[in-house]
Write a protein that holds these residues in place. Structure first.
Motif, PDB file in Angstrom:
ATOM      1  N   UNK A   1      58.368  55.052  54.381  1.00 28.58           N
ATOM      2  CA  UNK A   1      58.295  55.974  53.244  1.00 28.58           C
ATOM      3  C   UNK A   1      57.647  55.324  52.028  1.00 28.58           C
ATOM      4  N   UNK A   2      57.995  54.071  51.738  1.00 29.95           N
ATOM      5  CA  UNK A   2      57.516  53.428  50.523  1.00 29.95           C
ATOM      6  C   UNK A   2      56.088  52.896  50.651  1.00 29.95           C
ATOM      7  N   UNK A   3      55.722  52.370  51.825  1.00 32.88           N
ATOM      8  CA  UNK A   3      54.403  51.732  51.972  1.00 32.88           C
ATOM      9  C   UNK A   3      53.268  52.718  51.733  1.00 32.88           C
ATOM     10  N   UNK A   4      53.230  53.915  52.373  1.00 32.19           N
ATOM     11  CA  UNK A   4      52.102  54.827  52.095  1.00 32.19           C
ATOM     12  C   UNK A   4      52.069  55.302  50.647  1.00 32.19           C
ATOM     13  N   UNK A   5      53.229  55.440  50.021  1.00 32.12           N
ATOM     14  CA  UNK A   5      53.263  55.949  48.647  1.00 32.12           C
ATOM     15  C   UNK A   5      52.739  54.922  47.661  1.00 32.12           C
ATOM     16  N   UNK A   6      53.103  53.664  47.847  1.00 31.21           N
ATOM     17  CA  UNK A   6      52.767  52.617  46.873  1.00 31.21           C
ATOM     18  C   UNK A   6      51.541  51.805  47.257  1.00 31.21           C
TER      19      UNK A   6
ATOM     20  N   UNK B   1      53.209  46.868  45.753  1.00 34.46           N
ATOM     21  CA  UNK B   1      53.844  46.037  44.718  1.00 34.46           C
ATOM     22  C   UNK B   1      54.873  45.081  45.293  1.00 34.46           C
ATOM     23  N   UNK B   2      55.157  44.032  44.535  1.00 28.47           N
ATOM     24  CA  UNK B   2      56.107  43.017  44.989  1.00 28.47           C
ATOM     25  C   UNK B   2      57.501  43.594  45.172  1.00 28.47           C
ATOM     26  N   UNK B   3      57.843  44.561  44.328  1.00 25.89           N
ATOM     27  CA  UNK B   3      59.199  45.099  44.407  1.00 25.89           C
ATOM     28  C   UNK B   3      59.447  45.839  45.725  1.00 25.89           C
ATOM     29  N   UNK B   4      58.382  46.399  46.333  1.00 26.92           N
ATOM     30  CA  UNK B   4      58.540  47.066  47.626  1.00 26.92           C
ATOM     31  C   UNK B   4      58.872  46.039  48.704  1.00 26.92           C
TER      32      UNK B   4
END
Length: 646
Positions: free
Chosen positions: A174-179, A213-216
């Motif tokens: 979920x997070x990788x494609x968005x960010x 980003x690093x936070x991901x």
């Protein structure tokens, strides 16, 4: 109380069945454990330090192999630290898991040596030597890891790892494609990147189509860390124990209490049915305990013949070590603590138990003026008491008492373990004593329940009162019980004198007889010579800290306790007991090592009901089926609002 000298290595060997435990084997186990501790610390530092992490990643991604579990990541750090903890607790499952990982990694490194690009590097040979040395240490020390696990742990761990891995992958997908700042990332790329981040903090160069980003990255890795911690905890957690007293065991305990119950005022509380029991080989003594949070918590002194106490303690310690439970004792007397000290236990004074000797109790004198005035005030208000054995109370009246006790309970939290029976009105407890307080209109406004302490003693179990009633009812009831007991003893002694005499009784005896029969006012006379009241935690601190010349440390400690007494009734319990001018009997908490004290303290707080840990069924909205009514888990304490007016 000082500990008696003991050889801890000899004691340990005696309590581990059929295990001579030679020194070389213990050293092998210690070396393996310390390696895992150091690697866990190194990986944690590497995960936080970018330069160190990059160097380790360069080795792992090049033609090098780092030693076992050296990867500079949160997950590998968690693995190493938890394996070290489990091996330190002698967990057999921890040793098996370590062997599987060590063996697999050794095969991988050996297989790589067939290729020249790996074989030509000295660092790989060093890594192989370290890994094989660890494997040899694990094999040689296998008998050091004997602690049993819960048979249900592997199944539960599989469920946790499956659900945790699914959650981590879904989170990453979920997070990788968005960010992602680059175009063209596919679902497979997202899954591959997420799995890579779960396993290690790999460099971005391994995934050219992903730049987030690093936070991901940190969020995915920490989610995996939580999953690993949960899996390792579930896989290696200690068995919870039976936590149930069977009918046959309860019958044997009652036989021991019939013979030796007068030794300890807390002995009858061993009959709580949420405790487990283990008997000595001779069957003449027993230790009752509960397993809470990996701690085998024994309550008070062993039950039975003191000569057989060591046998029961040895059996209890052997079982605790076979399951890697931390052994601890709460509420032990000085006599019991002395016996436990032979097995290497140290002691801390937990507080003092207030014991009133009936023969010595009196309301006369200036020191008793306050409590005497309170007693007379309640008596003038028309309150009376009724004292009966539980077996003499009709079932309809007992049901009413249960409803009243439930209605007067202070809060919803049920408390009790070492100094509470945990049930009221049970048919098996017919010898318990109920003290009821009635107002001028005959309505019950308070009740006390005492358990037997041998043949001529009582120990306070439960106290409840109507908050809208007169203050000082508990003190009034206790004093009435003491005075009636004193009169009953005098009447019994007078009857014995008359039986020894010759001829008819004189006029003085005949005049005295009605007063003797009026002692119980229609109730069956109960002869009690000693009564155990509440337990006052840290009593000595309050008493010595208020004296002239008390040191600054003691005064500070007293001030801290006074502050927390606003919520936990610590000082009020001491002052409520002190009014009766009792004999203070110290009680101790016993432990083997100082490092175990926090775990024992947490287990004690959970057992007494001061800390509530939600269960899985509670989290999903389901309630446990309860074997006890809500009025059956009293806490041996005075309500905060139960104060005597001065």
């Amino acid at each position: 109380m000082p500990s008696m000298p003991s050889n801890k290595s000899d004691r340990r060997d005696a309590t581990v069945p059929n295990d001579p435990s030679p020194a070389w084997r213990r050293r092998c186990a210690t070396a393996l454990i310390w390696y895992l501790r150091l690697v866990g610390a190194f990986n944690l530092v590497g995960a936080l330090s970018y330069p160190l992490r990059e160097r380790v990643n360069a080795h792992n991604n090049g033609n090098y192999y780092t030693p076992f579990l050296v990867t500079s990541g949160y997950v590998s750090a968690a693995f190493a630290i938890f394996f070290a903890v489990m091996l330190a607790r002698k967990k057999r499952a921890g040793w098996i898991a370590t062997m599987i990982l060590l063996g697999g990694y050794s095969v991988l490194v050996i297989w790589s040596m067939y290729y020249p690009e790996y074989r030509d590097h000295l660092f790989n040979w060093l890594s192989l030597a370290i890994t094989l040395s660890l494997l040899v240490l694990a094999v040689l020390s296998r008998r050091e890891f004997y602690a049993k696990g819960d048979p249900a742990n592997p199944r539960t761990a599989l469920i946790v790892v499956g659900s945790g891995a699914l959650w981590a992958v879904l989170l990453g997908v979920t997070l990788v494609p968005i960010t992602n700042s680059l175009k063209g990332v596919s679902l497979i790329d997202s899954v591959t990147y997420t799995v890579g981040r779960i396993i290690t903090l790999a460099p971005d160069s391994d995934f050219p189509l992903v730049h987030v980003p690093v936070w991901v990255d940190l969020f995915i890795n920490l989610s995996a860390l939580v999953m690993v911690l949960a899996v390792v905890y579930v896989l290696f957690r200690a068995p919870r124990g039976r936590e149930m007293l069977h009918e046959e065991e309860e019958a044997k305990l009652r036989e021991l209490l019939d013979k030796h119950g007068a030794r300890d005022s807390l002995g009858y509380f061993a009959l709580r049915r949420d405790k487990s029991v283990i008997f000595s080989p001779s069957g003449k003594a027993a230790v009752t305990y509960r397993v809470t949070g990996g701690v085998s918590l024994a309550s008070a002194d062993p039950i039975g013949d003191p000569e057989a106490w060591p046998g029961a303690i040895e059996q209890w310690l052997a079982e605790a070590r076979s399951h890697a439970w931390v052994p601890g004792v709460v509420g032990a007397s000085e006599e019991g603590g002395t016996v436990y000290s032979r097995f290497g236990f140290d002691a801390l004074e937990l507080g003092d138990e207030a014991v009133v000797e009936v023969d010595e109790f009196t309301l006369d004198g200036r020191a008793m003026r306050v409590i005497r005035q309170a007693y007379n005030r309640v008596k003038r208000a028309g309150y009376t008491t009724r004292i009966r054995r539980h077996e003499d109370i009709p079932s309809e009246e007992m049901d009413q008492l249960l409803r009243q006790a439930d209605r007067w309970r202070d809060g919803e939290t049920e408390r009790g373990f070492s100094m509470a029976l945990g049930r009221l009105g049970d048919d098996a407890d017919g010898r318990c004593v109920m003290v009821e307080c009635l107002d001028g209109e005959g309505r019950m406004r308070a009740l006390l329940s005492f358990v037997p302490w041998g043949e001529e003693g009582l120990s306070l179990d439960l106290m409840r009162r109507d908050r809208e009633s007169e203050n000082g009812l508990v003190e009034f009831m206790v004093i009435d019980l003491l005075q009636r007991s004193k009169d009953a003893i005098a009447a019994k002694a007078g009857q014995g004198q008359k039986k020894k005499g010759k001829g008819r009784p004189n006029a003085a005896d005949e005049a005295e007889q009605p007063a003797q029969e009026a002692v119980v006012e229609g109730d069956a006379p109960i002869v009690v010579r000693r009564v155990s009241l509440n337990f006052a935690m840290f009593r000595s601190v309050f008493e010595r800290g208020s004296r002239l010349g008390a040191g600054p440390v003691l005064r500070l400690w007293r001030a801290v306790l006074v502050f927390f007494s606003r919520w936990w009734q610590i000082e009020s319990l001491y002052r409520a007991n002190a009014k009766f001018r009792p004999i203070w009997e110290p009680r101790f908490v016993l432990f083997e090592k100082s490092s175990m004290v926090p775990r024992i303290g947490l287990a004690y707080a959970r057992a007494e009901g001061f800390l509530e840990v939600p269960s899985a069924s509670a989290l999903f909205g389901r309630r446990h089926q309860r074997a006890l009514t809500s009025a059956e888990q009293p806490h041996k304490a005075v309500d905060a609002q139960e104060k005597v007016e001065v």
